[in-house]
Design an enzyme around this catalytic site. Structure first.
Site, PDB file in Angstrom:
ATOM      1  N   ARG A  35       0.835  -1.219   0.000  1.00  0.00           N
ATOM      2  CA  ARG A  35       0.000   0.000   0.000  1.00  0.00           C
ATOM      3  C   ARG A  35       0.866   1.264   0.000  1.00  0.00           C
ATOM      4  O   ARG A  35       0.506   2.276  -0.599  1.00  0.00           O
ATOM      5  CB  ARG A  35      -0.929   0.004   1.202  1.00  0.00           C
ATOM      6  N   LYS A 199     -20.066 -14.825   2.665  1.00  0.00           N
ATOM      7  CA  LYS A 199     -21.491 -14.567   2.905  1.00  0.00           C
ATOM      8  C   LYS A 199     -22.182 -13.836   1.759  1.00  0.00           C
ATOM      9  O   LYS A 199     -21.631 -12.873   1.218  1.00  0.00           O
ATOM     10  CB  LYS A 199     -21.639 -13.701   4.158  1.00  0.00           C
TER      11      LYS A 199
HETATM   12  P1  AMP Z   1     -14.922 -12.770   1.806  1.00  0.00           P
HETATM   13  O1  AMP Z   1     -14.161 -11.922   2.775  1.00  0.00           O
HETATM   14  O2  AMP Z   1     -16.407 -12.618   1.899  1.00  0.00           O
HETATM   15  O3  AMP Z   1     -14.401 -12.646   0.383  1.00  0.00           O
HETATM   16  O4  AMP Z   1     -14.686 -14.274   2.279  1.00  0.00           O
HETATM   17  C1  AMP Z   1     -13.455 -14.903   2.238  1.00  0.00           C
HETATM   18  C2  AMP Z   1     -13.512 -16.129   3.091  1.00  0.00           C
HETATM   19  O5  AMP Z   1     -14.494 -17.026   2.599  1.00  0.00           O
HETATM   20  C3  AMP Z   1     -12.221 -16.888   3.125  1.00  0.00           C
HETATM   21  O6  AMP Z   1     -11.639 -16.747   4.395  1.00  0.00           O
HETATM   22  C4  AMP Z   1     -12.629 -18.325   2.853  1.00  0.00           C
HETATM   23  O7  AMP Z   1     -12.042 -19.273   3.730  1.00  0.00           O
HETATM   24  C5  AMP Z   1     -14.129 -18.313   3.054  1.00  0.00           C
HETATM   25  N1  AMP Z   1     -14.781 -19.385   2.293  1.00  0.00           N
HETATM   26  C6  AMP Z   1     -14.717 -19.614   0.981  1.00  0.00           C
HETATM   27  N2  AMP Z   1     -15.402 -20.738   0.659  1.00  0.00           N
HETATM   28  C7  AMP Z   1     -15.894 -21.228   1.820  1.00  0.00           C
HETATM   29  C8  AMP Z   1     -16.679 -22.383   2.151  1.00  0.00           C
HETATM   30  N3  AMP Z   1     -17.087 -23.250   1.219  1.00  0.00           N
HETATM   31  N4  AMP Z   1     -17.013 -22.561   3.457  1.00  0.00           N
HETATM   32  C9  AMP Z   1     -16.595 -21.693   4.407  1.00  0.00           C
HETATM   33  N5  AMP Z   1     -15.862 -20.587   4.151  1.00  0.00           N
HETATM   34  C10 AMP Z   1     -15.507 -20.358   2.869  1.00  0.00           C
END
Ligand code: AMP
Length: 380
Positions: A35, A199
């Site tokens: 950054r 999510k």
């Molecule tokens: P985000 O910050 O919303 O992009 O989420 C990223 C996180 O989603 C990462 O830490 C991943 O480990 C988690 N993730 C991805 N696929 C899965 C899954 N099938 N089950 C649980 N967590 C997940």
């Protein structure tokens, strides 16, 4: 909106909002300086034009002033990167900082202490005088902090009102606006987006915006299980947001080319096509899905990707994300990775993408709304 090159900066004090929110280890060493590196073009340009460069940034989410969140390590690192001494102010505003600014010479660089030590940074309404005190330090204002441009904070938005006709976007902010802006206005088609992550609820806005814009939307990660369940498929004990099932159906109705995983790798290392048994939890897209998605992506002219398609932190569940990253990095079309964690997930292929966006939430909100508070504040 002006860019930094439109301003007459010679001999002027320029307040530059940068994003030095870098990761630190327990000893306070910077573990990734990208950054800071990203802000160098603007800082070097201002130095070369004999401006007095006053840098303001946040670091972390401090509760009051604590040594843990001081920006001092960043002034040291910036000094090494610029090959010149960087002055450091132990406060962000006030008479002592004003005195430091008064003694600055053209070409000097001063880094102010963490702007979030003042609660009015994140809540400008608590003390409107805070933004005014920041503004008092400089003749001109430049925002180069894309990563925080989605926040209407004192140093990212409120302060800009004191610089009518004397404010501009830095090179990094401008590059992001140009890239993401043209992606949204006039993408080369077919335009594919891949959205993964934990999510649905944190990405509803971007999912809806993209579903109406792209030719193909691929949904992976934990959020895919909410979509699969919404279609009546059994997802076992995979992460599901039951409150989002209706939203998932609404999103599915927006685009007939939404791809969901056809097979999944579960926590016990098994692969299931279609329904997942009650006791199993989906952790990654399966090999059949990866193969199908990679084959479809060969037709893409633009690919935007945000969010891993599996629990990539565990090598057993990183295969889907890595297979996609490798395949996309080999495409000859425009490829964009949006934000934060996704860049870590697609290592070591990240530098083979056309554009790696420096924002996390900022990238998603820009895609959703087409602008951000920090950008609007430069235009008015
Ligand atoms: P985000 O910050 O919303 O992009 O989420 C990223 C996180 O989603 C990462 O830490 C991943 O480990 C988690 N993730 C991805 N696929 C899965 C899954 N099938 N089950 C649980 N967590 C997940």
């Amino acid at each position: 909106m002006l860019t930094v090159k439109d301003l007459d900066v010679g001999n002027k004090a320029v307040l530059v909002r940068v994003d030095f929110n870098v990761p630190l280890d327990k000893q306070g060493n910077i573990t990734d300086d990208s950054r800071i590196v990203a802000s160098l073009p603007t800082i070097n340009y201002l130095i070369s034009k004999n401006a007095k460069v006053i840098l303001v940034s946040h670091l972390g989410r401090p509760k009051g002033k604590t040594a843990e969140y001081t920006l001092a390590p960043c002034s040291k690192r910036l000094s090494e990167l610029l090959g010149k001494k960087v002055l450091f102010a132990t406060d962000t505003i006030g008479p002592e900082v004003e005195e430091l600014v008064r003694t600055m010479q053209p070409g000097d660089v001063l880094l102010l202490e963490n702007v979030r030590f003042y609660p009015a940074e994140e809540k400008p309404e608590l003390d409107p005088a805070f933004a005014k005190s920041l503004a008092k330090l400089a003749d001109l204002y430049v925002n180069d902090a894309f990563g925080t441009a989605h926040r209407a904070h004192s140093s990212t938005a409120t302060v800009a009102q004191y610089f009518t006709g004397k404010k501009a976007a830095g090179f990094l902010l401008q590059k992001e606006i140009d890239f993401l802006g043209s992606l949204l206005k006039n993408p080369e088609r077919p335009f594919f987006a891949i959205i993964g992550g934990a999510k649905v609820s944190t990405k509803i806005g971007v999912l809806k915006a993209l579903a109406s814009k792209v030719d193909v939307l691929m949904i992976g990660g934990a959020m895919a299980y909410t979509f699969l369940k919404a279609q009546g498929i059994q997802v076992g004990s995979s992460l599901v947001e039951d409150s989002m099932l209706e939203t998932a159906r609404e999103i599915l109705a927006l685009n007939k080319n939404i791809y969901l995983p056809e097979d999944s790798v579960t926590e016990d290392g098994k692969t299931f096509i279609g329904n997942i048994p009650d006791t199993c939890k989906g952790m990654d897209i399966g090999p059949k899905t990866a193969e199908k998605w990679i084959s479809a992506l060969q037709n893409a002219k633009t690919v935007l990707w945000n969010g891993p398609v599996g629990v990539f932190e565990n090598p057993n569940f990183a295969k889907g994300t890595h297979a996609l990253a490798k395949a996309i990095s080999e495409l000859s079309c425009t490829t964009i990775i949006g934000g934060g964690d996704t860049v870590a997930a697609v290592e070591p292929f990240a530098d083979k993408f056309t554009h790696v966006s420096t924002g996390g939430g900022a990238t998603l909100e820009f895609i959703e709304f087409g602008s951000l508070p920090g950008i609007e504040a430069l235009s008015t």
